[in-house]
Design a protein around this motif. Structure first.
Motif, PDB file in Angstrom:
ATOM      1  N   SER A  76       0.519  -1.721   0.091  1.00  9.13           N
ATOM      2  CA  SER A  76      -0.169  -0.037   0.407  1.00  9.13           C
ATOM      3  C   SER A  76       1.397   1.450  -0.155  1.00  9.13           C
ATOM      4  O   SER A  76       0.902   2.746  -0.499  1.00  9.13           O
ATOM      5  N   GLN A  77       1.723   1.466   0.302  1.00  5.96           N
ATOM      6  CA  GLN A  77       2.637   2.334   0.634  1.00  5.96           C
ATOM      7  C   GLN A  77       3.849   2.867  -0.308  1.00  5.96           C
ATOM      8  O   GLN A  77       3.606   3.659  -1.125  1.00  5.96           O
ATOM      9  N   LEU A  78       3.833   1.054  -1.012  1.00  2.00           N
ATOM     10  CA  LEU A  78       4.732   1.348  -2.649  1.00  2.00           C
ATOM     11  C   LEU A  78       3.297   1.890  -3.596  1.00  2.00           C
ATOM     12  O   LEU A  78       4.041   3.060  -3.975  1.00  2.00           O
ATOM     13  N   LEU A  79       2.181   1.806  -3.766  1.00  2.00           N
ATOM     14  CA  LEU A  79       1.458   2.141  -4.934  1.00  2.00           C
ATOM     15  C   LEU A  79       0.824   3.876  -4.648  1.00  2.00           C
ATOM     16  O   LEU A  79       1.070   4.475  -4.940  1.00  2.00           O
ATOM     17  N   GLY A  85       5.738  -0.492  -9.918  1.00  2.00           N
ATOM     18  CA  GLY A  85       6.779  -1.326 -10.868  1.00  2.00           C
ATOM     19  C   GLY A  85       7.101  -2.785  -9.793  1.00  2.00           C
ATOM     20  O   GLY A  85       8.386  -3.456  -9.951  1.00  2.00           O
ATOM     21  N   GLU A  86       7.277  -1.783  -8.738  1.00  2.00           N
ATOM     22  CA  GLU A  86       8.343  -2.617  -7.340  1.00  2.00           C
ATOM     23  C   GLU A  86       7.298  -3.328  -6.928  1.00  2.00           C
ATOM     24  O   GLU A  86       7.751  -4.271  -5.490  1.00  2.00           O
ATOM     25  N   ILE A 226       2.349  -9.283 -11.741  1.00  2.28           N
ATOM     26  CA  ILE A 226       2.562 -10.092 -10.316  1.00  2.28           C
ATOM     27  C   ILE A 226       2.836 -11.586 -10.696  1.00  2.28           C
ATOM     28  O   ILE A 226       1.700 -12.197 -11.405  1.00  2.28           O
ATOM     29  N   LEU A 227       3.680 -12.427  -9.938  1.00  3.34           N
ATOM     30  CA  LEU A 227       3.980 -13.558 -10.308  1.00  3.34           C
ATOM     31  C   LEU A 227       4.088 -13.546 -11.810  1.00  3.34           C
ATOM     32  O   LEU A 227       4.951 -14.850 -12.605  1.00  3.34           O
ATOM     33  N   ARG A 228       4.389 -12.583 -13.140  1.00  5.51           N
ATOM     34  CA  ARG A 228       4.698 -12.513 -14.392  1.00  5.51           C
ATOM     35  C   ARG A 228       6.838 -12.885 -14.588  1.00  5.51           C
ATOM     36  O   ARG A 228       7.015 -13.925 -15.490  1.00  5.51           O
ATOM     37  N   LYS A 229       6.863 -12.816 -13.976  1.00  5.09           N
ATOM     38  CA  LYS A 229       9.090 -13.352 -13.594  1.00  5.09           C
ATOM     39  C   LYS A 229       9.510 -12.936 -12.488  1.00  5.09           C
ATOM     40  O   LYS A 229       9.078 -12.739 -11.191  1.00  5.09           O
ATOM     41  N   PHE A 230      10.346 -14.299 -12.874  1.00  5.95           N
ATOM     42  CA  PHE A 230      10.896 -15.088 -11.484  1.00  5.95           C
ATOM     43  C   PHE A 230      11.933 -14.236 -10.831  1.00  5.95           C
ATOM     44  O   PHE A 230      12.843 -13.088 -11.724  1.00  5.95           O
ATOM     45  N   HIS A 231      11.469 -13.926  -9.207  1.00  2.00           N
ATOM     46  CA  HIS A 231      12.267 -13.307  -8.268  1.00  2.00           C
ATOM     47  C   HIS A 231      13.144 -14.066  -7.244  1.00  2.00           C
ATOM     48  O   HIS A 231      12.464 -15.127  -6.848  1.00  2.00           O
ATOM     49  N   ALA A 232      14.362 -14.514  -7.782  1.00  2.00           N
ATOM     50  CA  ALA A 232      15.443 -14.536  -6.565  1.00  2.00           C
ATOM     51  C   ALA A 232      14.627 -14.435  -5.064  1.00  2.00           C
ATOM     52  O   ALA A 232      15.492 -13.481  -4.391  1.00  2.00           O
ATOM     53  N   LEU A 233      15.012 -15.561  -4.124  1.00  2.00           N
ATOM     54  CA  LEU A 233      14.980 -15.656  -2.813  1.00  2.00           C
ATOM     55  C   LEU A 233      15.835 -13.805  -2.119  1.00  2.00           C
ATOM     56  O   LEU A 233      16.891 -13.773  -2.503  1.00  2.00           O
ATOM     57  N   SER A 234      15.153 -12.656  -1.273  1.00  2.00           N
ATOM     58  CA  SER A 234      16.768 -12.030  -1.241  1.00  2.00           C
ATOM     59  C   SER A 234      15.871 -11.818   0.339  1.00  2.00           C
ATOM     60  O   SER A 234      14.883 -11.122   1.057  1.00  2.00           O
TER      61      SER A 234
END
Length: 323
Positions: A76-79, A85-86, A226-234
């Motif tokens: 909600s803060q990002l929006l 985009g994040e 959302i969930l359209r691109k893989f992101h490794a665990l951070s």
């Protein structure tokens, strides 16, 4: 969600967010309600076994879900900051965290469930039903926590009616499966209270699948990628969510544990007493969903306004929620 200029507009937007969340929370708690009460129609031992199993599971479920709900104010803060985009990256990290949480629950449950139930002074039939009920329910742990992450994202966008719709689908699915699996209608196996665990596990997979459809096909989620691109665990992103989510999770855990602890203390009494207590406490548990839903609404609205830099508006929502 949209910015508001008057207190009257804030009241309207607050209830616009709150009402679907309240319906969602009541519907989710109703799954446990129907599990216990429909099991009770099969037999007193089944009701008591499901009651004990539910009392062990609910604080863990709600507490860990609270940790995952920590994603809501982040999104909600990002929006509010218009950094849309994040969002997809943060949601993917939430999914990673949900998998970690799920695996921990499954491993610890496999190690501790037997000894915990053996320690309790239960009748053998009640202990057996509780053990098998939770064993069946465990097959739905991964989709349940995955759905919690997706729901947190959906709610953070202000689309709480979508979460309400998904959960309202879950209720008839769960009741229908209970009818088939507890009582063995239409050729299905007659499983008693254990059937309620199987029904709940299947229901969790259903709502997770429906949530994925909304995330991929409906707006505004589709545009967020959302969930359209893989992101490794951070680890850094996981730590960020834990710093917000752990206090939420502990708060909800101890609040719900009050109900469950009393049920576990009742295990020293006979099966009929356990069953009667559980039938009554279900109603008190549903009433708890009112303040919980207000808190979840405030998390969304205050996060959005704080992210937009409108701290005066955030304070007004705070006062509205407390009132």
């Amino acid at each position: 969600m949209k910015p508001t200029t008057s207190f009257g507009q804030k009241i309207i937007q607050f209830f616009h967010i709150l009402f679907p969340i309240l319906i969602t929370q009541i519907a989710l708690s109703a799954i446990a309600f129907f599990d216990t009460n429909m099991s009770g129609r099969f037999g007193t031992a089944d009701l008591a076994g499901v009651a004990i199993g539910t009392s062990l599971w609910i604080p863990i479920q709600t507490g860990l879900s609270g940790i995952l709900i920590g994603l809501t104010p982040i999104v909600s803060q990002l929006l509010g900051k218009r950094r849309d985009g994040e969002v997809a990256y943060k949601v993917m990290q939430g999914i990673w965290l949900s998998l970690i949480v799920s695996l921990l629950v499954l491993v610890l449950g496999a190690l501790a469930l037997g000894p915990v139930l053996s320690f309790m002074d239960l009748e053998p039939s009640v202990r057996s039903i509780a053990f098998r009920f939770l064993g069946a329910l465990s097959f739905g742990v991964i989709p349940l926590f995955g759905y919690t992450v997706l729901r947190s994202c959906i709610d953070a966008t202000g689309q709480t009616r979508v979460s309400m719709f998904i959960t309202l689908i879950a209720l008839p699915v769960n009741v229908g499966l209970n009818y088939l699996l507890i009582f063995g209608h239409w050729g299905f196996p007659r499983m008693g209270g254990v059937g309620a665990g199987v029904a709940s596990a299947i229901t969790y997979w259903v709502i997770f699948g429906v949530a994925l459809l909304f995330i991929f096909l409906a707006e505004p989620f589709k545009n967020l990628g959302i969930l359209r691109k893989f992101h490794a665990l951070s680890p850094a992103a996981i730590k960020e969510q834990l710093l917000i989510g752990v206090p939420i999770g502990f708060s909800i855990f101890f609040e719900t544990a009050v109900f469950s602890t009393v049920t576990l203390l009742m295990s020293r009494f006979d099966t009929m007493t356990i069953a009667a207590h559980q039938a009554a406490i279900n109603f008190a548990s549903m009433l708890y969903m009112i303040p919980l839903s207000i808190c979840m609404s405030l998390t969304i609205l205050v996060g959005f306004e704080a992210g937009s830099g409108r701290l005066k508006d955030a304070r007004q929502y705070r006062l509205l929620g407390i009132g």
